[in-house]
Structure formats: C-alpha cells, structure tokens
Design an enzyme around this catalytic site. Structure first.
Site, PDB file in Angstrom:
ATOM      1  N   ASN A 140       0.853  -1.200   0.000  1.00 58.26           N
ATOM      2  CA  ASN A 140       0.000   0.000   0.000  1.00 58.26           C
ATOM      3  C   ASN A 140       0.884   1.244   0.000  1.00 58.26           C
ATOM      4  O   ASN A 140       2.109   1.141   0.052  1.00 58.26           O
ATOM      5  CB  ASN A 140      -0.962  -0.026   1.195  1.00 58.26           C
ATOM      6  CG  ASN A 140      -0.230  -0.084   2.520  1.00 58.26           C
ATOM      7  OD1 ASN A 140       0.471   0.848   2.885  1.00 58.26           O
ATOM      8  ND2 ASN A 140      -0.362  -1.208   3.221  1.00 58.26           N
ATOM      9  N   PRO A 173      -3.949 -11.599  11.132  1.00 60.14           N
ATOM     10  CA  PRO A 173      -4.369 -11.267  12.502  1.00 60.14           C
ATOM     11  C   PRO A 173      -4.371  -9.754  12.688  1.00 60.14           C
ATOM     12  O   PRO A 173      -3.538  -9.059  12.107  1.00 60.14           O
ATOM     13  CB  PRO A 173      -3.296 -11.921  13.379  1.00 60.14           C
ATOM     14  CG  PRO A 173      -2.185 -12.281  12.482  1.00 60.14           C
ATOM     15  CD  PRO A 173      -2.700 -12.346  11.084  1.00 60.14           C
ATOM     16  N   ASP A 174      -5.313  -9.234  13.462  1.00 61.56           N
ATOM     17  CA  ASP A 174      -5.342  -7.802  13.752  1.00 61.56           C
ATOM     18  C   ASP A 174      -4.413  -7.570  14.952  1.00 61.56           C
ATOM     19  O   ASP A 174      -4.767  -7.856  16.099  1.00 61.56           O
ATOM     20  CB  ASP A 174      -6.771  -7.349  14.053  1.00 61.56           C
ATOM     21  CG  ASP A 174      -6.872  -5.831  14.106  1.00 61.56           C
ATOM     22  OD1 ASP A 174      -5.967  -5.200  14.716  1.00 61.56           O
ATOM     23  OD2 ASP A 174      -7.821  -5.275  13.532  1.00 61.56           O
ATOM     24  N   ASP A 202      -4.650  -6.277   5.468  1.00 60.93           N
ATOM     25  CA  ASP A 202      -5.707  -7.057   6.122  1.00 60.93           C
ATOM     26  C   ASP A 202      -5.692  -8.509   5.650  1.00 60.93           C
ATOM     27  O   ASP A 202      -6.133  -9.394   6.364  1.00 60.93           O
ATOM     28  CB  ASP A 202      -7.080  -6.427   5.808  1.00 60.93           C
ATOM     29  CG  ASP A 202      -7.226  -5.075   6.485  1.00 60.93           C
ATOM     30  OD1 ASP A 202      -6.737  -4.942   7.623  1.00 60.93           O
ATOM     31  OD2 ASP A 202      -7.786  -4.152   5.862  1.00 60.93           O
ATOM     32  N   PHE A 213      -4.651   3.862  14.522  1.00 62.61           N
ATOM     33  CA  PHE A 213      -4.857   4.833  13.446  1.00 62.61           C
ATOM     34  C   PHE A 213      -5.956   4.317  12.534  1.00 62.61           C
ATOM     35  O   PHE A 213      -6.124   3.101  12.399  1.00 62.61           O
ATOM     36  CB  PHE A 213      -3.556   5.039  12.651  1.00 62.61           C
ATOM     37  CG  PHE A 213      -2.742   6.173  13.186  1.00 62.61           C
ATOM     38  CD1 PHE A 213      -2.108   6.075  14.406  1.00 62.61           C
ATOM     39  CD2 PHE A 213      -2.640   7.357  12.467  1.00 62.61           C
ATOM     40  CE1 PHE A 213      -1.383   7.139  14.921  1.00 62.61           C
ATOM     41  CE2 PHE A 213      -1.911   8.431  12.957  1.00 62.61           C
ATOM     42  CZ  PHE A 213      -1.281   8.322  14.187  1.00 62.61           C
ATOM     43  N   LYS A 263     -12.212  -2.385  18.730  1.00 66.05           N
ATOM     44  CA  LYS A 263     -10.880  -2.916  19.049  1.00 66.05           C
ATOM     45  C   LYS A 263     -10.487  -2.622  20.500  1.00 66.05           C
ATOM     46  O   LYS A 263      -9.371  -2.915  20.913  1.00 66.05           O
ATOM     47  CB  LYS A 263      -9.832  -2.318  18.090  1.00 66.05           C
ATOM     48  CG  LYS A 263     -10.070  -2.643  16.621  1.00 66.05           C
ATOM     49  CD  LYS A 263      -8.844  -2.341  15.759  1.00 66.05           C
ATOM     50  CE  LYS A 263      -9.185  -2.445  14.284  1.00 66.05           C
ATOM     51  NZ  LYS A 263      -8.025  -2.676  13.429  1.00 66.05           N
TER      52      LYS A 263
HETATM   53  O1  C5P Z   1      -9.380  -1.939  10.903  1.00 66.32           O
HETATM   54  P1  C5P Z   1      -8.319  -1.110  10.318  1.00 66.32           P
HETATM   55  O2  C5P Z   1      -7.305  -1.871   9.512  1.00 66.32           O
HETATM   56  O3  C5P Z   1      -8.789   0.119   9.580  1.00 66.32           O
HETATM   57  O4  C5P Z   1      -7.573  -0.519  11.613  1.00 66.32           O
HETATM   58  C1  C5P Z   1      -6.459   0.296  11.512  1.00 66.32           C
HETATM   59  C2  C5P Z   1      -5.632   0.165  12.755  1.00 66.32           C
HETATM   60  O5  C5P Z   1      -5.415  -1.193  13.086  1.00 66.32           O
HETATM   61  C3  C5P Z   1      -4.264   0.763  12.568  1.00 66.32           C
HETATM   62  O6  C5P Z   1      -3.839   1.290  13.818  1.00 66.32           O
HETATM   63  C4  C5P Z   1      -3.427  -0.442  12.144  1.00 66.32           C
HETATM   64  O7  C5P Z   1      -2.067  -0.252  12.471  1.00 66.32           O
HETATM   65  C5  C5P Z   1      -4.053  -1.568  12.934  1.00 66.32           C
HETATM   66  N1  C5P Z   1      -4.029  -2.876  12.299  1.00 66.32           N
HETATM   67  C6  C5P Z   1      -3.275  -3.918  12.827  1.00 66.32           C
HETATM   68  N2  C5P Z   1      -3.283  -5.160  12.248  1.00 66.32           N
HETATM   69  C7  C5P Z   1      -4.013  -5.402  11.152  1.00 66.32           C
HETATM   70  C8  C5P Z   1      -4.795  -4.364  10.578  1.00 66.32           C
HETATM   71  C9  C5P Z   1      -4.762  -3.125  11.164  1.00 66.32           C
HETATM   72  O8  C5P Z   1      -2.571  -3.698  13.834  1.00 66.32           O
HETATM   73  N3  C5P Z   1      -3.989  -6.594  10.611  1.00 66.32           N
END
Ligand code: C5P
Length: 400
Positions: free
Chosen positions: A210, A305-306, A279, A322, A340
């Site tokens: 990205n 994983p988030d 993602d 962010f 979150k």
């Molecule tokens: O849900 P979204 O991707 O928009 O959320 C953005 C936030 O989540 C950012 O702070 C990003 O660094 C974090 N994030 C993460 N792991 C992911 C996706 C997003 O830590 N897989």
C-alpha cells in the site's frame, strides 16, 4: 548525535554588531541537522550581507515584507507555517520593543506574529541598554507570553565596556534551541510502535502493498523520543532514516510484524499502531514467478491477525490506533475505537486529490477517545506528531 534533526528553523537576524556571529550560529544549526531559512531586518543587512547567509544556508535570504518575487516563491504566511521554531539572534533592544508591542512593520516582526511555532530571542546590546527599565519591561512582557529569552551573557562588549548584554555563545544558543523541542512528558515510559506498510508476498517478485510512507509513524517516534520516552519502532518496508535513540526492528510482512510485536510487547507501556498493515495475504506464496497464461487470474487471500486488536485485548497496555478512511471518518473511527477496545484512535481522511495523508509531508487528524475528541488541523506530520504525543501523554497519565 544531531540535536535538531529535520527541524525547520527560521533564524532572524537584527541589526547589531553581533550579527556576524549569526553566520557561525547558522553553520552549527545546520551541523545539528536543522534546515534553516534566514530572515534579516534592513539594519542587519548593514552589518552582514544577505549573500553570506544565502551561501551558508543554501537558500535565498528573506528581507522584505513586500517583495513580490520572494512572496511568489515562499510567502511570509507560508514561511511562518513552515517553521518549527523561530530564533532571533541577535535581537536588538529595538526588535524586542517591537515584539513586545506586537508591531509588525517588517518581515521578521510580521513572521513572529504570524507563526504559532515556539519563538526565542537572544538579546545582544550594550549593557546599559539591556538594564534600561524599558528594555527590562519589554523582556518581562515577552516572557509572560511564553516567548523564550536566551541570555544575554555577561562579559566584554563591542563598545569596550563590560557587563550583561553579550550574545550567548553559539553552542549555548544551539543547546537552548534544541531544548525547546524536548520535554519530560513521557519520561520513564516505554513505547512500542509499528509504522509503514507491509508487503505480502505473492511470488518471489510480486507483493500486495500500500502507499503508506511511514512518515507519520517515524515523526511520532521522534516526538516520543523528544518527550523522554524509550521507543522501539517496528517498521515495514520504508526508506526513512531511523530517528536518534530509537530502536528499530525491520519487518516486511504482516506476519513478521505480528511476531515482532508479540516478542517486544512485554517491555512496553504504550502501544502505538501507525502501520498500514495488510488485512489479507495470499494463502500460498508461489516459489517461482507466476507466468501469464490465461486472460484472468485470481488470488486467494486469507485474513491476517489484527495486531492492534490483539494487543488491546490484553488490557495491559495503553493502545493507540490509526484509521485511514476514505469516507465517514468519524463513524468509522469511533466504531474501531470501541470494536478494538482502544484507548485512543487517530483518524485521517485519505483523499486522493489533496497533499495530505498517505505519502505526504502533511496530514490532518481527528483524535477520538472514549468520551471526547480533538481535531488537529492540517499541518506537517512532525508538528502533528508532537501534538499527538502531548495528547497521548495526558491520557496515559490520567489512566495511571
Ligand atoms: O481496521 P483497520 O485496519 O482500519 O484498523 C487500523 C488500525 O489497526 C491501525 O492502527 C493499524 O495499524 C491496525 N491494524 C493492525 N493489524 C491489522 C490491521 C490493522 O494492527 N492486521
């Protein structure tokens, strides 16, 4: 180690005999990593030529408020906004008097009024002028307005007398200017951060990535260091220099970032997630370059994983996320804050037509927490980073 890396400084030079020392000051500021633009009053040009400062700074010197050519290149309001700090050295009694009264009758005095950046003056004048009650009253007035006064020093004067009124020595001026950027807001605090994009390999030559440049995250790391924090920065593939004192761990993919966060997490108090983490990533990474054979091609992706949500779910760390959004900024940001379980989220509109957000020097942030929010207007990322760190420090301390 440089003490002013990347700092944008306006050096104001006013008309006193110490003006020649400003040339040496300019060189030392540049040695410390600062980008310096010089603004001279008319009387300063009687002591030293603008050409000297132009050669030493590498930029044209600004002298006139009504110079159409200079205004076309970088107008005075733009210059005022550009500055991270303004240092007027030497500052004459006359300039200090104008500053105290808010008089804007030349370029330098106008810039001082038009800028919100920290402003410091380094007085240099005959000791009798310095101790005169009107000068002292003016100094008191500008101190009350939170302007900074560096010096003056005591010693031999150009007029042959001895007393208080000498310009501070150049190294002291540089140190005092650098100290304007430091504070103790986050001393004894350990910050773990992520920044930049992630690259998800498709085959040995291709990846899903990205446009994140990592600049916002790196600016936050720098601001956190200036606030006295101990910072570990997990960076995706970016071409940015590591700020001094920051421990950097380079990763490529979301999986590597995830792993690095997990192994560093227990040593932190605050987790700031600025990275644009992918993602999804390809289910399979091909060992050989994929050849084009058919008219269409599909790639199966799996959810990554988030990282941020995982850290926040432990409930042990102050977590800041962010949100880069193309629409419904507020709704999306507030939803992510709650979903979150974050302590704070900084949201920015990713407009494709404006010089802001991804891959830009500029950004604008809407910062939300459980029961409030603050809009940080469009500014350079370095300035926004400092404001965000102030906000994080305030909320982190309230929580502890
Ligand atoms: O849900 P979204 O991707 O928009 O959320 C953005 C936030 O989540 C950012 O702070 C990003 O660094 C974090 N994030 C993460 N792991 C992911 C996706 C997003 O830590 N897989």
């Amino acid at each position: 180690m440089q003490t002013l890396p990347g700092k944008q400084i306006i050096l104001g030079v006013t008309g006193g005999i110490a003006a020649y020392k400003a040339a040496e000051l300019l060189r030392r500021l540049r040695d410390e990593g600062a980008d310096v633009r010089v603004v001279m009053t008319q009387s300063a040009t009687e002591f030293v030529t603008p050409l000297t400062f132009q050669a030493l700074s590498g930029h044209p010197v600004h002298t006139d408020l009504l110079d159409t050519e200079a205004e076309a290149a970088m107008g005075h309001i733009e210059l005022a906004r550009w500055a991270d700090a303004i240092l007027v050295a030497p500052a004459t009694a006359n300039f200090i008097a104008r500053l105290a009264q808010g008089i804007a009758n030349d370029l330098l005095s106008t810039l001082c009024l038009a800028s919100t950046a920290p402003l410091a003056v380094a007085p240099a004048m005959n000791h009798v002028m310095w101790s005169d009650s009107s000068t002292q009253a003016n100094i008191k007035l500008i101190r009350e307005r939170n302007l900074h006064v560096f010096g003056p020093a005591f010693g031999d004067q150009a007029c042959g007398e001895t007393g208080e009124g000498r310009l501070l020595e150049v190294p002291q001026l540089v140190d005092q200017l650098a100290s304007l950027f430091s504070n103790e807001l986050l001393s004894n605090t350990r910050i773990l951060m992520t920044a930049g994009p992630t690259y998800e390999a498709i085959d040995p030559v291709r990846f899903i990535g990205n446009h994140s440049s990592g600049r916002m995250g790196f600016a936050i790391a720098q601001a956190a260091i200036e606030a006295g924090a101990c910072v570990t920065l997990i960076a995706g593939p970016v071409s940015l220099a590591t700020p001094d004192k920051v421990t950097r761990i380079d990763v490529k993919s979301a999986a590597e970032m995830h792993q690095a966060v997990q192994s560093e997490l227990e040593n932190c108090d605050i987790f700031i997630s600025t990275a644009a983490v992918a993602d999804y990533s390809p289910v399979e990474v091909q060992a050989r370059k994929i050849k084009k054979s058919s008219d269409s091609f599909s790639l199966q992706l799996k959810r990554n994983p988030d990282i941020l949500a995982e850290v926040a779910a432990t409930g042990q760390y102050f977590t800041v996320g962010f949100a880069a959004e193309t629409e419904q900024l507020q709704d999306n940001a507030q939803h992510k804050l709650a979903a979150k379980k974050l302590d704070m989220i900084a949201a920015n509109q990713v407009a494709t037509d404006a010089d802001s957000g991804f891959n830009s020097e500029y950004n604008a942030l809407d910062v939300y927490w459980a029961d409030g929010y603050l809009q940080l207007e469009r500014a350079r990322k370095t300035e926004l980073a400092r404001k965000l760190i102030e906000l994080i420090a305030e909320h982190y301390k309230t929580r502890h």
